[in-house]
Design an enzyme around this catalytic site. Structure first.
Site, PDB file in Angstrom:
ATOM      1  N   LYS B 125      61.416  90.883 -52.889  1.00  0.00           N
ATOM      2  CA  LYS B 125      62.471  90.046 -52.314  1.00  0.00           C
ATOM      3  C   LYS B 125      62.508  90.263 -50.802  1.00  0.00           C
ATOM      4  O   LYS B 125      62.355  91.389 -50.328  1.00  0.00           O
ATOM      5  CB  LYS B 125      63.808  90.439 -52.955  1.00  0.00           C
ATOM      6  N   SER B 200      71.042  85.940 -56.173  1.00  0.00           N
ATOM      7  CA  SER B 200      70.265  85.598 -54.998  1.00  0.00           C
ATOM      8  C   SER B 200      68.764  85.895 -55.127  1.00  0.00           C
ATOM      9  O   SER B 200      67.979  85.380 -54.333  1.00  0.00           O
ATOM     10  CB  SER B 200      70.806  86.346 -53.772  1.00  0.00           C
ATOM     11  N   SER B 224      72.744  89.664 -58.725  1.00  0.00           N
ATOM     12  CA  SER B 224      71.643  88.919 -58.108  1.00  0.00           C
ATOM     13  C   SER B 224      70.272  89.141 -58.726  1.00  0.00           C
ATOM     14  O   SER B 224      69.343  88.402 -58.420  1.00  0.00           O
ATOM     15  CB  SER B 224      71.554  89.245 -56.615  1.00  0.00           C
TER      16      SER B 224
END
Lengths: 153, 548
Positions: B125, B200, B224
């Site tokens: 990420k 996210s 997330s």
């Protein structure tokens, strides 16, 4: 160094709880981290003392231009218009916690991570200094350049 | 002994994808220790055999010299190139993947020792720092920024031989639940390109779901990792707060943030967690508690007893199966509970009375902490700087240009909540609620081994559907935020599908465990996954690649 000092001063004025920023080092140098940590610990103590005596009796709705100034974020008039009702809506929703009886409940800063993990307070040299300096947008050996800091205020 | 499940959805073979080309392992144990020995595998597959560890399969095929690291990497890269124009899960793709794979092949040729993750393509990420790649956290303010160091989790994976394939898309600074909040691009759900992958960590979940990589790292502040895992039909693991070092994770809300793992099987998520766990001197919140071998108890399906989870106490959280949750999701979670019962668990309903207070408390804490954490982006030491003639305009205008709307609003809300005199009314109260939540979890976890709930109130929704309604968006986090407030570990794994035909979407359920007991979650999750029949969670987009 003058620049660094100014930054710290700026953030302490601006933000509510410096401690939050400092739960872990991220992209700053370790040196800066240490300075910050101890500065912040001093501030927490001070803040708690001040805060416990300065609770406002009434809560005012968010004043967006003032908040933006406090947070040092420039907003366009369109943004003020767009954000204001949304922020008001969320802050109203936050307000539901006022109705909960929380007397005598201790606040929890975070989850328990079991044990004392702080390392010794010894400065270390970051070994990839060049890459760090390469990330500075305006740099003139050996200074980080910023525009004038003494303004009309 | 494979259980039948009461919920008819489990029995519907919406997708009868042939088995992955990875051969199933008829092995006694797929332990981390076994990682160090060459395994001989036999090919035997059924139409919908349970997910296998891609990591162990890769290791086996490299050590047996059935394939090379370059061939494996090229396979993933080809799929990535083919699917990426539709998915947009990556913000950056490494151009050294094949070179790194070649180096692994050379080591194999020379009979040198291989790291346990040799040849495994990991996506990271983009709010987790990587020294040789950009790390933007999905924000314009960090456009082009290259950190001078690797995050500890990334460093550990590299030391195990993993190849970082690229950086995945996210909501700016992790603030969002759809990945629409990225300053760069909107990621699509591999199951339905008109839908969000969740967020996210939407890029990390979509990339694993579409097999663009083997596993990925995400971060979980309020769900997330788990909610996108549910939306994309993959396994998402949020470790206990303090289990994994956060050195190099771009801070959002420091009292809640953790780095988590995404995999296509419970085994893969567990192996990755094992590799990144443990104390790190650069993160004072990382725990010194012993890290057990999370993978030592993965038992092959063929060797399971008829009631492999006999006596395990499972609590279904009543408040999570309430109004506002999609009835199809409720029925899938109840189906998962029945499945656990079939496996020998004692399932009861439990109550967390403070459950609904978690959402506002979470958003007060997260926005307050973000207003403090994000004050570092001032355009001076790194990131984008605007031209200004005095310092305050430099700060204000750099942020104005660099931050997106959601980030600005959260900083402003946090600034409000932390304003002089309001601290007790907001931040302190939220912290008191956190105590209540921690206590109520402790109470039910004293009487139960694990708790279960949905991972999100619905399956993936349409891109744009909730974009302009912050409270509707926030409400989607109700299932996950309490777990972050309590700092507990949680595992989300796919348990079925909602809808049907072309609108068939995967749904995951959440298992919550006691602090630092990821081991139990992984054991139960693995058995659940290996015994769940009739579901294959490979999206149609890439299913052809996995034909026998």
């Amino acid at each position: 160094m003058g620049c660094c000092k100014l930054l710290l001063l700026h953030t302490t004025i601006k933000m509510g709880s410096r401690a939050l920023l400092l739960l872990r080092p991220i992209t700053s140098t370790k040196d800066l981290y240490f300075k910050n940590r101890f500065l912040s610990e001093a501030l927490i103590v001070e803040k708690r003392r001040v805060r416990s005596y300065s609770v406002r009796s009434t809560i005012h709705p968010p004043d967006l231009p003032r908040l933006a100034k406090t947070a040092r974020i420039s907003l366009t008039p369109d943004e003020v218009e767009e954000f204001a009702p949304k922020i008001q809506q969320v802050v109203d929703w936050f307000g539901q916690l006022q109705a909960v009886d929380l007397q005598s409940i201790q606040p929890a800063i975070r989850a328990d991570t079991k044990g004392e993990n702080l390392r010794d307070d010894m400065p270390e040299t970051f070994d990839n200094r060049d890459a760090m300096i390469a990330a500075v947008p305006s740099y003139e050996e050996p200074f980080i350049k910023v525009p004038k800091v003494l303004n009309k205020e | 002994m494979l259980s039948s499940v009461h919920n008819p959805r489990f029995l519907l073979l919406h997708y009868r994808w042939p088995n992955l080309h990875f051969p199933p392992k008829p092995h006694r144990q797929t332990t981390a220790k076994a990682l160090h020995t060459t395994q001989t595998l036999t090919l035997s597959s059924t139409a919908t055999s349970p997910p296998q560890s891609q990591i162990l399969t890769i290791r086996e095929s490299l050590l047996s010299r059935r394939t090379t690291a370059v061939e494996l990497a090229a396979g993933y890269l080809n799929r990535l190139r083919r699917t990426e124009p539709h998915l947009k899960s990556f913000l950056y793709v490494s151009d050294t993947v094949l070179k790194e794979a070649e180096e692994i092949d050379r080591r194999i040729q020379r009979n040198e020792e291989l790291g346990p993750l040799a040849g495994v393509l990991v996506a990271v990420k983009d709010n987790i720092c990587t020294a040789d790649m950009p790390s933007t956290a999905g924000s314009r303010i960090l456009d082009g920024y290259r950190p001078p160091f690797d995050a500890t989790a990334v460093r550990k994976l590299k030391e195990c031989g993993a190849i970082v394939v690229g950086k995945t898309n996210l909501d700016e600074f992790g603030m969002g639940s759809t990945t629409e909040g990225s300053a760069y691009q909107v990621t699509a759900n591999p199951w339905d390109l008109s839908r969000v992958p969740g967020g996210s960590s939407g890029g990390s979940a979509a990339a694993v779901s579409a097999r663009q990589c083997v596993v990925s790292l995400g971060s979980d502040t309020g769900g997330s990792v788990r909610q996108p895992a549910s939306f994309c039909g993959v396994v998402g693991l949020k470790p206990t707060y303090g289990r994994v070092s956060r050195y190099g994770l771009v801070a959002y809300a420091s009292s809640l943030d953790v780095i988590g793992c995404v995999g296509s099987s419970v085994a893969d998520a567990g192996i990755i967690l094992h590799m990144i766990s443990g104390h790190d001197r650069f993160d004072a919140t990382s725990s010194k508690l012993h890290v057990p071998d999370f993978t030592s108890q993965f038992i092959s399906r063929d060797l399971l007893e008829s009631k492999p989870l006999k006596g395990l106490r499972v609590g279904v959280i009543r408040e999570t199966l309430d109004d506002g949750v999609d009835p199809e999701v409720i029925s899938l979670v109840r189906g998962a509970a029945s499945h656990l019962e079939e496996l020998g668990c004692i399932v009861t309903e439990v109550s967390l009375p403070s459950f609904s207070l978690g959402l506002p408390a979470y958003f007060i804490l997260a926005s307050s902490e973000s207003s403090s954490n994000l004050s570092r982006y001032d355009g001076v030491r790194y990131g984008n700087q605007v031209v200004a003639d005095e310092i305050n305009s430099l700060y204000g205008d750099s942020r104005a240009k660099g931050f997106g709307s959601e980030v600005k609003m959260r900083i402003l809300m946090g600034t409000y909540a932390l304003s002089a005199g309001y601290y007790d009314a907001y931040y302190k109260r939220a912290q008191q609620v956190r105590t209540l939540i921690q206590e109520s979890f402790k109470e039910v976890l004293d009487k139960n081994d694990i708790l279960i709930s949905p991972a999100a109130p619905s399956a993936a929704y349409k891109i744009g559907e909730k974009k302009n309604d912050p409270l509707a968006m926030y409400a989607g986090d109700i299932m996950t935020v309490n777990v972050n407030l309590a700092g507990l570990p949680a595992l989300v794994l796919p348990c079925g599908f909602v809808g049907g035909g072309s609108t068939c979407l995967p749904v995951g359920f959440q298992m919550i465990g006691a602090a630092f007991d990821e081991e139990k979650l992984l054991k139960v999750g693995h058995i659940f996954e290996q015994t769940l029949q009739g579901c294959s969670f490979v999206p149609p987009l890439v299913a052809d690649d996995f034909a026998c």
